[in-house]
Design an enzyme around this catalytic site. Structure first.
Site, short mmCIF file in Angstrom:
data_model
loop_
_atom_site.label_atom_id
_atom_site.label_comp_id
_atom_site.label_asym_id
_atom_site.label_seq_id
_atom_site.Cartn_x
_atom_site.Cartn_y
_atom_site.Cartn_z
N ASP A 1 1.84 7.93 -8.42
CA ASP A 1 1.16 8.44 -7.24
C ASP A 1 -0.12 7.62 -7.11
O ASP A 1 -0.54 6.96 -8.07
CB ASP A 1 0.86 9.93 -7.43
CG ASP A 1 -0.05 10.48 -6.37
OD1 ASP A 1 0.24 10.28 -5.17
OD2 ASP A 1 -1.08 11.09 -6.72
N VAL A 2 -0.76 7.66 -5.96
CA VAL A 2 -1.95 6.84 -5.76
C VAL A 2 -3.23 7.69 -5.69
O VAL A 2 -4.11 7.58 -6.55
CB VAL A 2 -1.82 5.96 -4.51
CG1 VAL A 2 -3.10 5.15 -4.27
CG2 VAL A 2 -0.63 5.00 -4.68
N ASP A 3 -3.33 8.55 -4.68
CA ASP A 3 -4.55 9.33 -4.51
C ASP A 3 -4.79 10.26 -5.69
O ASP A 3 -3.89 11.02 -6.10
CB ASP A 3 -4.49 10.16 -3.22
CG ASP A 3 -4.45 9.28 -1.98
OD1 ASP A 3 -4.91 8.13 -2.07
OD2 ASP A 3 -3.96 9.74 -0.94
N SER B 1 3.34 7.00 -2.50
CA SER B 1 2.18 7.78 -2.06
C SER B 1 2.42 8.50 -0.75
O SER B 1 3.10 7.99 0.15
CB SER B 1 0.98 6.83 -1.90
OG SER B 1 -0.13 7.50 -1.33
N ASP C 1 -0.70 13.53 -9.99
CA ASP C 1 -1.54 14.71 -10.15
C ASP C 1 -1.08 15.92 -9.36
O ASP C 1 -1.55 17.04 -9.59
CB ASP C 1 -2.98 14.39 -9.70
CG ASP C 1 -3.06 14.18 -8.19
OD1 ASP C 1 -3.61 15.06 -7.50
OD2 ASP C 1 -2.55 13.18 -7.69
N THR D 1 3.80 17.35 -5.22
CA THR D 1 4.81 16.45 -4.67
C THR D 1 5.26 15.41 -5.69
O THR D 1 6.35 14.85 -5.57
CB THR D 1 4.27 15.72 -3.42
OG1 THR D 1 3.10 14.98 -3.75
CG2 THR D 1 3.95 16.72 -2.32
#
Length: 274
Positions: A69-71, A158, A228, A231
């Protein structure tokens, strides 16, 4: 209408299979209790811990591909919150993000509501990247580099925006072809015109669809998902292992239900070096 990002990848909309795991005799009672709790609260994900930590470590170290994941995982910020701050609607959007990441609101609905508030123009998105570039989470550069040295494919999946995620990917030497994210749309004058709702990452369960596609296309035997949020957790299966990350923000639902939960990428680097 013009779109910011590369052409979308068509992904089948086949339903995500339920997460089935073998239950040992010693874990039967826990599994039954978890199943009862899940039946009582269908919106909540309960994962009985039936895989030992040593087995998870072996799976991680032998993975063909690792998806991040990115954010709030690869970067310290939530990209959509930073865009909202830049556009002057930070407070309302941050609360929507918190609810979406905790799994309380369907992702597409939350994304639609937040973007309707922000209404970002193409110029605002470009200025955000230039003036307030995202900050990489400590340890991620080293971890990605180490994985690539081991010939492990690294992907960024993402629910954020491709223009921002591709910028992050370039900092990590991840090719754009290994980026899956949402695409903003703009009118020819640069005003906001919506987002590409056909992208799998635009809805709940979309990250799992991307991982399923990666398995079918590249024949990966073991894929690890790290993130985090809810999803990210729901992408296992089809991912073989999910590692919850709480180094930037802790989502309690993810922490409580992750078989492996970390707060520092150094832990994964150590696993690769042992």
């Amino acid at each position: 209408v013009t779109s910011l990002g590369t052409p979308r990848l068509h992904v089948g909309a086949s339903p995500r299979p339920p997460c089935s795991r073998t239950v040992t005799a010693a874990g039967d009672l826990e599994a039954v209790a978890a199943a009862q709790e899940l039946a009582a609260a269908p919106g909540r994900r309960i994962l009985p811990k039936m895989v030992s930590h040593s087995e998870l470590r072996k799976l991680f170290c032998s993975a063909d591909a690792v998806c991040f994941d990115v954010d709030s995982t690869v970067i310290r910020e939530e990209g959509i919150d930073e865009l909202a701050k830049f556009c002057g609607v930070e407070d309302a959007v941050s609360e929507m993000t918190r609810r979406a990441m905790g799994g309380a609101v369907p992702f597409k609905a939350a994304l639609t509501e937040r973007l309707a508030l922000i209404q970002p123009s193409r110029e605002q998105v470009q200025r955000l990247i230039a003036e307030h570039p995202p900050h990489l989470t400590p340890g991620i550069r080293e971890l990605v580099s180490r994985l690539q040295e081991r010939n492990v494919q690294v992907f960024l999946i993402s629910g954020g925006f491709r223009s921002i995620v591709e910028h992050v990917a370039s900092k990590l030497n991840i090719p754009p072809t290994n980026v899956f994210a949402n695409r903003l749309k703009f009118y020819f004058n640069g005003e906001y015109a919506g987002f590409d709702e056909m992208q799998p990452t635009a809805e709940s369960g979309g990250k799992g669809k991307v991982i399923k596609l990666l398995k079918e296309k590249f024949h990966f035997k073991k894929i690890v998902m790290i993130g985090d949020g809810a999803t990210d957790m729901e992408a296992c299966p089809p991912a073989d292992v999910f590692i919850g990350f709480g180094g930037n923000v802790i989502r309690q639902q993810v922490k409580d239900n992750s078989e492996w939960y970390i707060t520092d990428f150094v832990e994964l680097l150590r696993e690769l070096e042992e």
